[in-house]
Design an enzyme around this catalytic site. Structure first.
Site, PDB file in Angstrom:
ATOM      1  N   LEU A  88       0.850  -1.205   0.000  1.00 38.97           N
ATOM      2  CA  LEU A  88       0.000   0.000   0.000  1.00 38.97           C
ATOM      3  C   LEU A  88       0.875   1.240   0.000  1.00 38.97           C
ATOM      4  O   LEU A  88       1.769   1.339   0.835  1.00 38.97           O
ATOM      5  CB  LEU A  88      -0.789   0.071   1.314  1.00 38.97           C
ATOM      6  CG  LEU A  88      -1.951  -0.846   1.592  1.00 38.97           C
ATOM      7  CD1 LEU A  88      -2.474  -0.530   2.998  1.00 38.97           C
ATOM      8  CD2 LEU A  88      -3.054  -0.655   0.566  1.00 38.97           C
ATOM      9  N   HIS A  89       0.637   2.152  -0.914  1.00 36.99           N
ATOM     10  CA  HIS A  89       1.348   3.430  -0.811  1.00 36.99           C
ATOM     11  C   HIS A  89       0.625   4.584  -1.499  1.00 36.99           C
ATOM     12  O   HIS A  89       1.103   5.713  -1.466  1.00 36.99           O
ATOM     13  CB  HIS A  89       2.762   3.308  -1.378  1.00 36.99           C
ATOM     14  CG  HIS A  89       2.792   3.210  -2.868  1.00 36.99           C
ATOM     15  ND1 HIS A  89       2.510   2.053  -3.530  1.00 36.99           N
ATOM     16  CD2 HIS A  89       3.046   4.144  -3.822  1.00 36.99           C
ATOM     17  CE1 HIS A  89       2.598   2.268  -4.837  1.00 36.99           C
ATOM     18  NE2 HIS A  89       2.911   3.520  -5.044  1.00 36.99           N
ATOM     19  N   ARG A  90      -0.555   4.320  -2.114  1.00 37.99           N
ATOM     20  CA  ARG A  90      -1.264   5.417  -2.792  1.00 37.99           C
ATOM     21  C   ARG A  90      -1.701   6.445  -1.757  1.00 37.99           C
ATOM     22  O   ARG A  90      -2.308   6.080  -0.738  1.00 37.99           O
ATOM     23  CB  ARG A  90      -2.529   4.905  -3.477  1.00 37.99           C
ATOM     24  CG  ARG A  90      -2.306   4.033  -4.637  1.00 37.99           C
ATOM     25  CD  ARG A  90      -1.917   4.776  -5.876  1.00 37.99           C
ATOM     26  NE  ARG A  90      -1.178   3.855  -6.706  1.00 37.99           N
ATOM     27  CZ  ARG A  90      -0.126   4.152  -7.446  1.00 37.99           C
ATOM     28  NH1 ARG A  90       0.301   5.398  -7.498  1.00 37.99           N
ATOM     29  NH2 ARG A  90       0.488   3.245  -8.154  1.00 37.99           N
ATOM     30  N   ARG A 110       5.961   6.085   3.041  1.00 43.52           N
ATOM     31  CA  ARG A 110       4.765   6.946   3.110  1.00 43.52           C
ATOM     32  C   ARG A 110       3.706   6.326   4.026  1.00 43.52           C
ATOM     33  O   ARG A 110       3.032   7.012   4.792  1.00 43.52           O
ATOM     34  CB  ARG A 110       4.226   7.092   1.685  1.00 43.52           C
ATOM     35  CG  ARG A 110       3.018   7.901   1.586  1.00 43.52           C
ATOM     36  CD  ARG A 110       2.577   8.115   0.140  1.00 43.52           C
ATOM     37  NE  ARG A 110       1.937   9.390   0.105  1.00 43.52           N
ATOM     38  CZ  ARG A 110       2.378  10.455  -0.537  1.00 43.52           C
ATOM     39  NH1 ARG A 110       3.440  10.399  -1.283  1.00 43.52           N
ATOM     40  NH2 ARG A 110       1.741  11.586  -0.454  1.00 43.52           N
ATOM     41  N   ASP A 114      -2.134  -1.685  -4.046  1.00 42.82           N
ATOM     42  CA  ASP A 114      -2.606  -0.515  -4.804  1.00 42.82           C
ATOM     43  C   ASP A 114      -1.529  -0.058  -5.792  1.00 42.82           C
ATOM     44  O   ASP A 114      -1.611   1.027  -6.346  1.00 42.82           O
ATOM     45  CB  ASP A 114      -3.041   0.622  -3.874  1.00 42.82           C
ATOM     46  CG  ASP A 114      -1.940   1.110  -2.957  1.00 42.82           C
ATOM     47  OD1 ASP A 114      -0.768   0.728  -3.153  1.00 42.82           O
ATOM     48  OD2 ASP A 114      -2.252   1.901  -2.038  1.00 42.82           O
TER      49      ASP A 114
END
Ligand code: UD1
Length: 368
Positions: free
Chosen positions: A204-206, A239, A283
């Site tokens: 996940l990083h969006r 992030r 994502d």
């Protein structure tokens, strides 16, 4: 007749590596590798240079992190200096990160033509920073290298002349094919005490998923449920790490015994994890493509994808971020009803040799 190749952030490195290897066959291409420094941590940058055999960059701009405007402006300012010093015949950019857009813009302003690898992808969601980067970069580029038919259609719909578009296939898959055998030797499964086909992988990083506590919490809730059925390995992007430091997550994740958080992994360890996973939740754009080629069911935790070919041809299902749907779709996969798919046309490991040939012909023409 120098050609500048730009690398900037993690997803760029596996795209640039096979192209740099293939252009060696064409003396007319005199490559100069520039790292903008958008990603600078060892796990997001150096490890990829080592594992993918990318030469040390000729120039490192060291721009680092910042808001979109700050980061983009810094890359433009520093890259303009490189262009004025080196006077390249062509600049090659890949993907859709801020540096891709910034280097393209700085180049065309100095009348240096740009080639964009992975052109034409569209999510049609302008709230995604990458969508803006893709649209602007494509509109500025003289040579557009595409991975799939829908990218060709998108460019045509936007009025791009067909002679600028080269349908070459997917360079990410070149890197995957070049490294899959060596990746199989990674000991990452034993490091996490995992057995083949008995674990899931999450990335996940969006910004839309991880920058707000509410959206991150919905996904973590759902994946905690999945982790009751099989271990979930979660290499955490910096992030995302910022968001997970909230006390709420510490408690939630502390109670989920089989939710295994780790630092971002190198290319070979991550590929090894993907190959034998029962299920991948992500994502990321690139991972949707890699799982399609590996035949591993992928649930994309977004409302849309700029890579619809992974849904139409491959193993990808776009499930959004509603926890009930994520859990339901994950259970379908665990029950053996995951999507089975094929490999999209030209995802054959030879995209970079096609790109190298086009670049060489273009440079020859320009020289004469
Ligand atoms: C960037 C790309 C995204 C790509 C992703 C892969 C843009 C707009 N986004 O997102 O398309 O999918 O890379 O990782 O270009 N940070 C570190 N170490 C680093 C780099 C960043 O700790 O080496 C932290 C910084 O605090 C930074 C944050 O991560 O503020 C986000 O980094 P940034 O480069 O802005 O975007 P990504 O989220 O990595």
């Amino acid at each position: 007749m120098k050609t500048v190749f730009v690398g900037a952030a993690r997803p760029n490195f596996m795209k640039i590596a096979p192209i740099l290897a293939e252009v060696k066959a064409f003396p007319v291409v005199r490559p100069l590798l520039v790292h903008t420094g958008q990603h600078y941590d060892r796990e997001l940058s150096d490890v990829f240079f080592e594992e993918l055999g990318i030469p040390t960059p000729d120039l490192h701009m060291g721009v680092g992190s910042g808001s979109h405007a700050v980061q983009t402006a810094r890359v433009m300012t520093e890259f303009e200096k490189v262009l004025l010093e080196e006077r390249p015949a062509l600049v090659v950019v890949v993907g859709d990160v801020n540096s891709t857009l910034a280097c393209s813009l700085a180049s065309v302003k100095l009348h240096v033509p740009v080639a964009h690898v992975e052109a034409g992808l569209r999510s049609f969601d302008r709230s995604m920073p990458e969508e803006i980067n893709r649209m602007v970069t494509d509109s500025l580029s003289s040579l557009l290298f595409t991975t799939c038919e829908d990218a060709n259609r998108n460019l045509s719909n936007e009025g791009v002349a067909p002679d600028r578009v080269h349908f070459v296939g997917n360079v990410m898959i070149d890197s995957l094919k070049n490294h899959i055998e060596i990746a199989r030797q990674s000991e990452v499964l034993s490091r996490f005490s995992l057995a083949e086909q008995r674990y899931a992988v999450l990335t996940l990083h969006r910004p839309s998923n991880v920058d707000s506590e509410e959206s991150l919490s919905r996904i973590v809730d759902a994946v905690c449920e999945v982790a009751k059925e099989l271990p979930v390995v979660f290499p955490v992007h910096p992030r995302t790490r910022k968001g997970l430091t909230a006390g709420k997550f510490k408690k939630q994740l502390g109670q989920a015994r089989d939710f295994l958080l780790t630092e971002p992994l190198g290319y070979l360890d991550f590929l090894r994890l993907l190959v034998s996973a029962r299920l991948v939740l992500t994502d990321s754009g690139g991972i949707q493509e890699e799982t399609t080629v590996l035949g591993v069911p992928c649930l994309t935790l977004r409302e849309n994808t700029e890579r619809p070919v992974t849904v139409s041809h491959g193993t990808n299902t776009v499930v959004g971020t509603d926890p009930a749907r994520i859990i339901r779709e994950a259970r379908e996969v665990l029950a053996g009803r995951g999507k089975k798919g094929g490999v999209p046309p030209l995802w054959d490991g030879k995209a970079s040799s096609r790109i190298a040939a086009v670049l060489a012909a273009w440079l020859e023409k320009k020289r004469n």
